[in-house]
Design an enzyme around this catalytic site. Structure first.
Site, PDB file in Angstrom:
ATOM      1  N   GLY A   1       4.741   1.248  -0.135  1.00 30.03           N
ATOM      2  CA  GLY A   1       5.489   0.817  -1.313  1.00 30.03           C
ATOM      3  C   GLY A   1       5.425  -0.667  -1.553  1.00 30.03           C
TER       4      GLY A   1
ATOM      5  N   GLY B   1      -2.786  -2.688  -7.294  1.00 31.63           N
ATOM      6  CA  GLY B   1      -1.946  -3.884  -7.247  1.00 31.63           C
ATOM      7  C   GLY B   1      -1.730  -4.489  -8.616  1.00 31.63           C
ATOM      8  N   ASP B   2      -2.777  -4.467  -9.448  1.00 30.70           N
ATOM      9  CA  ASP B   2      -2.643  -4.982 -10.808  1.00 30.70           C
ATOM     10  C   ASP B   2      -1.641  -4.144 -11.599  1.00 30.70           C
ATOM     11  OD1 ASP B   2      -4.752  -6.605  -9.973  1.00 30.70           O
ATOM     12  OD2 ASP B   2      -6.254  -5.267 -10.840  1.00 30.70           O
TER      13      ASP B   2
ATOM     14  N   GLY C   1       0.819  -1.205   0.000  1.00 34.55           N
ATOM     15  CA  GLY C   1       0.000   0.000   0.000  1.00 34.55           C
ATOM     16  C   GLY C   1       0.853   1.255   0.000  1.00 34.55           C
TER      17      GLY C   1
END
Length: 321
Positions: free
Chosen positions: A232, A258-259, A229
């Site tokens: 990093g 995240g993707d 998050g």
């Protein structure tokens, strides 16, 4: 070329509120967006925006609006026979970036549907730089579907990345090293769920994250990209471990971040960048996505890679990093 499989795709509807979400209350909606999505689909979108060819395998009818939208976006979509309609996921975002997700389960699949998806991936994997298995599994799918597919993919060649959670993730870990992918992308909570660590500690302590991720490397996984998050991400390979901090970002929506991070890593690998630079590109993509509304995938021009800080954490497993 990046080949993606999204076994449980979704129409992602994002509702942006102009205030704080409060249960049982009437809210005014600032905007509503809708987009064909799912983790693998998002990665294919990012690839196309970066001029990297991508094939997206999804269970959907050929004339479904979901498929037509992807084709219109320049994605080489390869639909396979679905068990039912594409599910709808609802995301509610607040002005401070707080995100609430309501995900529907999707139609229940039979073994036939799963094998059609597997075959669509297996026949194309050897020509791809990376094959990405991403997202949740549909109702009726065994938790070990990804683990078994990774094993089959290793037999045909090509590199495999997996990004999933819950029971499918645990099944993949349980099947190591025989089903070890070349890349796994857990977040702190997911990493803690199967290494026995504390999720809060992993989110805040990069060295603890690296130590937990190293357990996967020792069991045959090629590399672990652990996203944390706002803190990093950590990258661990047999050669070493690194932590990257993101540039200052006003978070608008974390959906798809995240993707985007995973794609940034894959892009760096395709460009043959060294590990620290692959990690920096991953964090630059993830932070750029967090600053955009809904599931918007960042364009390369929106990255601030030069503001990402990368630090080496530990020696390698076999010597000096």
């Amino acid at each position: 070329m990046i080949l993606t499989l999204t076994p449980n795709p979704s129409i992602d509807r994002t509702v942006a509120l102009d205030g704080v979400l409060s249960r049982g209350q009437v809210h005014r909606v600032a905007s509503v967006t809708s987009q064909a999505g799912g983790k693998g689909v998002n990665i294919s979108r990012a690839a196309v925006s970066a001029d990297i060819p991508s094939i997206a395998v999804v269970p959907a009818a050929k004339d479904d609006a979901f498929v037509i939208e992807l084709l219109g976006a320049g994605i080489d979509c390869r639909p396979v026979r679905p068990a039912g309609d594409v599910r709808v996921n609802l995301t509610i975002t607040e002005p401070d970036g707080t995100t609430t997700k309501l995900n529907s389960p999707g139609a229940e699949v039979l073994p036939l549907h799963l094998e059609l998806m597997a075959q669509a991936v297996l026949v194309r994997a050897s020509s791809a730089d990376w094959t990405v298995l991403a997202g949740s599994l549909p109702a009726g799918a065994p938790a070990g579907f990804y683990a078994e597919l990774v094993r089959r993919l290793r037999e045909v060649g090509g590199r495999v990345a997996v990004d999933t959670s819950d029971a499918p993730l645990q099944a993949l870990v349980d099947a190591l090293p025989h089903s070890a992918p070349d890349l796994m992308k857990p977040n702190g909570e997911e990493l803690a769920s199967f290494t026995g660590g504390d999720a809060d500690e992993l989110e805040s302590d990069p060295r603890a994250t690296a130590a937990a991720a190293r357990q996967l490397i020792e069991r045959g996984v090629g590399a672990v990209l652990a996203t944390l998050g706002g803190n990093g991400a950590v990258l661990v390979t047999p050669e070493g471990a690194w932590h990257a901090t993101p540039p200052p970002t006003t978070v608008v929506s974390t959906v798809g971040a995240g993707d985007s991070s995973l794609f940034g890593y894959l892009l760096g690998d395709i460009r043959r960048l060294p590990a620290p630079e692959r990690l920096a590109l991953a964090v630059a993509y993830g932070s750029a996505a967090a600053g955009l509304p809904g599931t918007t995938i960042p364009q390369p021009s929106q990255l601030r890679t030069e503001l990402v800080g990368v630090t080496a954490l530990t020696p390698s497993l076999g010597g000096t990093a």
